[in-house]
Design a protein around this motif. Structure first.
Motif, PDB file in Angstrom:
ATOM      1  N   THR A 126      31.988  43.206  35.780  1.00 55.98           N
ATOM      2  CA  THR A 126      30.924  41.524  36.157  1.00 55.98           C
ATOM      3  C   THR A 126      31.555  40.244  36.542  1.00 55.98           C
ATOM      4  O   THR A 126      31.284  39.393  37.307  1.00 55.98           O
ATOM      5  N   LEU A 127      33.439  40.427  35.955  1.00 54.96           N
ATOM      6  CA  LEU A 127      34.039  39.450  36.633  1.00 54.96           C
ATOM      7  C   LEU A 127      34.355  39.264  38.489  1.00 54.96           C
ATOM      8  O   LEU A 127      34.598  38.477  38.894  1.00 54.96           O
ATOM      9  N   THR A 128      33.690  40.587  38.382  1.00 60.00           N
ATOM     10  CA  THR A 128      33.827  40.402  40.233  1.00 60.00           C
ATOM     11  C   THR A 128      32.774  40.236  40.618  1.00 60.00           C
ATOM     12  O   THR A 128      33.017  39.155  41.784  1.00 60.00           O
ATOM     13  N   ASN A 156      33.377  44.597  32.102  1.00 60.82           N
ATOM     14  CA  ASN A 156      33.227  43.788  32.063  1.00 60.82           C
ATOM     15  C   ASN A 156      34.505  43.933  33.634  1.00 60.82           C
ATOM     16  O   ASN A 156      34.419  42.105  34.067  1.00 60.82           O
ATOM     17  N   GLY A 157      34.670  44.167  33.861  1.00 56.25           N
ATOM     18  CA  GLY A 157      35.572  44.347  35.674  1.00 56.25           C
ATOM     19  C   GLY A 157      35.052  43.974  36.172  1.00 56.25           C
ATOM     20  O   GLY A 157      34.679  42.966  37.302  1.00 56.25           O
ATOM     21  N   VAL A 162      35.256  36.636  30.327  1.00 56.92           N
ATOM     22  CA  VAL A 162      34.775  36.999  31.594  1.00 56.92           C
ATOM     23  C   VAL A 162      35.096  35.585  32.479  1.00 56.92           C
ATOM     24  O   VAL A 162      35.138  34.919  33.538  1.00 56.92           O
ATOM     25  N   VAL A 207      37.948  33.593  31.859  1.00 62.21           N
ATOM     26  CA  VAL A 207      39.034  33.870  33.578  1.00 62.21           C
ATOM     27  C   VAL A 207      39.201  34.130  34.591  1.00 62.21           C
ATOM     28  O   VAL A 207      39.607  33.467  35.377  1.00 62.21           O
ATOM     29  N   GLY A 208      37.373  34.168  34.954  1.00 64.00           N
ATOM     30  CA  GLY A 208      36.988  34.054  36.572  1.00 64.00           C
ATOM     31  C   GLY A 208      37.015  32.265  36.920  1.00 64.00           C
ATOM     32  O   GLY A 208      37.283  32.303  37.743  1.00 64.00           O
ATOM     33  N   LEU A 223      31.122  37.394  39.537  1.00 64.51           N
ATOM     34  CA  LEU A 223      31.474  36.255  38.825  1.00 64.51           C
ATOM     35  C   LEU A 223      32.015  35.458  40.212  1.00 64.51           C
ATOM     36  O   LEU A 223      32.586  34.871  40.598  1.00 64.51           O
ATOM     37  N   LEU A 224      33.137  36.132  40.502  1.00 65.98           N
ATOM     38  CA  LEU A 224      34.427  35.560  41.280  1.00 65.98           C
ATOM     39  C   LEU A 224      33.649  35.157  42.685  1.00 65.98           C
ATOM     40  O   LEU A 224      33.630  34.926  43.304  1.00 65.98           O
TER      41      LEU A 224
END
Length: 456
Positions: free
Chosen positions: A38-40, A35-36, A265, A268-269, A42-43
Motif C-alpha cells: 500500500t505504501l508503494t 502495508n508495504g 501508511v 509515512v508516505g 501511495l508513493l
C-alpha cells in the motif's frame, strides 16, 4: 467501488447500538495488499510527473518560503485524505459495512448528516464519481502524451529526423492495454515498485546535475513576490494531490487500521514525498535560477548519456503509473455496469479495460496538446475532491459533535480549497490561451527555425 447496502439510511440512534461491529474483521478480500504494498502504491501516486515542476514552483516562491509553503500544502493534502479515511472508518461501523469508496463515504455522510445535507446525498455521490472519472481518465491521456514526448525527443536526437508525435502515442496502445490487464492492486504492486525504482533512478540522476557546480545561495531570492505565490500553490497542490487513490488503497488493505495513525501508511508516505519535493524544488531552483523550465528534465543536457537515461527512466516510471491511475477509472465504470447488468463477467471486465485504454490513447492522438485542458479539469476537480469535499464530509459525519476549533480549522481549509480552485482555473485558462494563440505559434515557429542547425 462497492455499493453500500440499503440500511445506509438508518438513524444515528440505531447505529449507536451497533458499535460492537468490527468492519475490519468482516472484510473479506481475495487479494489483500500489505502495508508495504500500500505504501508503494501511495508513493507512486504522489510522486507523479508533478514533482518535476517543483523547481519552477520554488522560482515562484523563493528558496526559503518554498520550504515552509511546501510543508503547508503537504499538511493540507494529507489532513484532508486522513479526514476522509477517518470518516469512512466511523461510517463503516454506523452502516455495518466493511468498506466504502470515496463516493460511498460522501453519500452516507450526507444521508446521515444534518437536515440540509440529506437531500444532497445522491447528488454528492454522482458528483464525486464523475469528477474522479474525468480527472483520472484525463490524466491517463496526458500520461500517454508525456511518455511519447520524451521518447520523441530521444528519437529525434539520435536519428537526426523527426516523427509525428501522434505516431509515438499510437505505438503505446498495445503496451498500455497489456498493463491494464493486471487484474487488481495486489498484482499491480510490483509494477508500482518498478515505477518507484525507475523514478528514483531518474530523480537521482537529476539530483546529480542539480548538485554539481551549485551557485551560492545568496544568488537566489529567499522570498518570492506575492503575486507569484498563487502559481506556486497551484503547482504544488496539484502535484501532491492523490485523493482519488486513497479509498481504493484503504479498501484493499489487509490491515486497514494501519493506514491511519501517527506512523501509519498515509503519514509515512506523505512525509517521505514532502521531503523529496522540497529537496528537488530547492536544489533545482538553486542550480538553474531564472532559467528553470516547466520540467526540470528539460534543463538537463540532452547530449549527455546520463541525462538521456534520466528521461528514459522517468518516462518508464510514468508508463508504470498509468496502471494505478487507470484503476480508479476502471472501478467507477465497472461498478456502474455491475449495477445495471447482473450478467456481467470478467470477460466483459477485460473488454471494458481494452475500450477505456483505447479511448484514452485516441484522445491523446487526436489532441496531443491536451495538457492545458486537463490542467483546467485537474484544477477544478482536485481542489473540490482533494480539499473541499473531504471537509464537508467531516462536517456531515460529526455534525452533532462539531466544536469551535473544528469549525475554524475547516473553514480555513475550505477557503484554501476555493483559492486553489480560482487560481488553478485562471492559470490553466491562461495556458490554454497561450497554447492556441496564433501569435505565440508563429513566434515559436520562428524561434525553431532560427535555432535549427545548418546542414553541412
Amino acid at each position: 467501488m462497492r455499493e453500500v447496502p440499503e440500511n445506509r439510511q438508518k438513524t444515528l440512534r440505531n447505529q449507536e447500538k451497533d458499535n460492537y461491529f468490527d468492519p475490519f474483521l468482516e472484510r473479506n478480500l481475495e487479494h489483500p495488499t500489505t502495508n508495504g504494498e500500500t505504501l508503494t502504491h501511495l508513493l507512486k501516486a504522489s510522486l507523479g510527473t508533478g514533482i518535476l515542476a517543483m523547481p519552477l514552483a520554488f522560482q515562484c516562491s523563493g528558496l526559503i518560503t518554498g520550504i515552509f509553503a511546501t510543508v503547508f500544502v503537504s499538511f493540507v493534502c494529507t489532513y484532508c485524505s486522513y479526514s476522509l479515511v477517518k470518516c469512512a472508518h466511523t461510517l463503516y461501523r454506523r452502516t455495518r459495512v466493511s468498506s466504502m469508496s470515496y463516493a460511498d463515504v460522501a453519500e452516507v455522510a450526507f444521508a446521515n448528516g444534518p437536515k440540509w445535507s440529506r437531500n444532497f446525498s445522491s447528488v454528492t455521490r454522482q458528483s464525486v464519481l464523475w469528477l474522479l472519472f474525468v480527472t483520472y481518465f484525463g490524466t491517463c491521456s496526458v500520461y500517454t502524451v508525456i511518455i511519447a514526448s520524451n521518447f520523441d525527443q530521444l528519437f529525434t536526437y539520435h536519428m537526426g529526423y523527426e516523427l509525428n508525435l501522434r505516431s509515438f502515442i499510437a505505438i503505446l496502445l498495445i503496451p498500455l492495454i497489456l498493463l491494464s490487464y493486471v487484474p487488481n492492486l495486489k498484482y499491480l504492486a510490483p509494477v508500482s515498485m518498478v515505477a518507484n525504482l525507475l523514478m528514483a533512478t531518474g530523480l537521482g540522476i537529476t539530483f546529480y546535475y542539480t548538485l554539481s557546480d551549485m551557485p551560492n545561495i545568496s544568488e537566489r531570492p529567499v522570498v518570492g513576490s506575492l503575486e507569484m505565490f498563487p502559481s506556486f500553490f497551484c503547482l504544488t497542490v496539484f502535484a501532491m494531490e492523490a485523493i482519488g487513490v486513497v479509498m481504493p488503497l484503504e479498501n484493499n488493505m489487509k490491515t486497514p487500521r494501519n493506514f491511519l495513525g501517527i506512523f501509519g501508511v498515509l503519514n509515512v508516505g506523505m512525509g517521505g514525498v514532502t521531503m523529496v519535493y522540497i529537496l528537488l524544488g530547492f536544489f533545482g531552483y538553486l542550480k538553474y535560477g531564472e532559467a528553470t523550465k516547466s520540467s526540470i528534465t528539460l534543463n538537463l543536457p540532452i547530449e549527455d548519456v546520463a541525462a538521456q537515461m534520466a528521461k528514459i527512466c522517468i518516462s518508464l516510471a510514468v508508463f508504470c503509473t498509468y496502471g494505478l491511475q487507470f484503476f480508479v477509472c476502471l472501478e467507477i465504470i465497472w461498478t456502474k455496469i455491475q449495477e445495471n447488468f447482473e450478467k456481467s463477467t470478467m470477460f466483459h471486465n477485460y473488454v471494458l479495460r481494452t475500450v477505456l485504454v483505447t479511448l484514452s490513447v485516441l484522445i491523446a492522438v487526436a489532441v496531443p496538446t491536451i495538457g492545458p485542458f486537463i490542467g483546467l479539469i485537474g484544477a477544478f476537480c482536485f481542489s473540490l475532491l482533494g480539499i473541499v469535499v473531504p471537509i464537508l464530509i467531516e462536517f456531515a459525519t460529526y455534525w452533532n459533535n462539531v466544536t469551535i476549533w473544528m469549525t475554524l480549522r475547516n473553514v480555513v481549509l475550505i477557503i484554501v480549497g476555493i483559492l486553489a480552485l480560482v487560481f488553478g482555473t485562471v492559470n490553466s485558462v491562461a495556458d490554454i490561451i497561450a497554447a492556441y494563440d496564433p501569435a505565440q505559434a508563429v513566434k515559436c515557429a520562428i524561434n525553431s527555425t532560427l535555432t535549427e542547425p545548418i546542414a553541412e
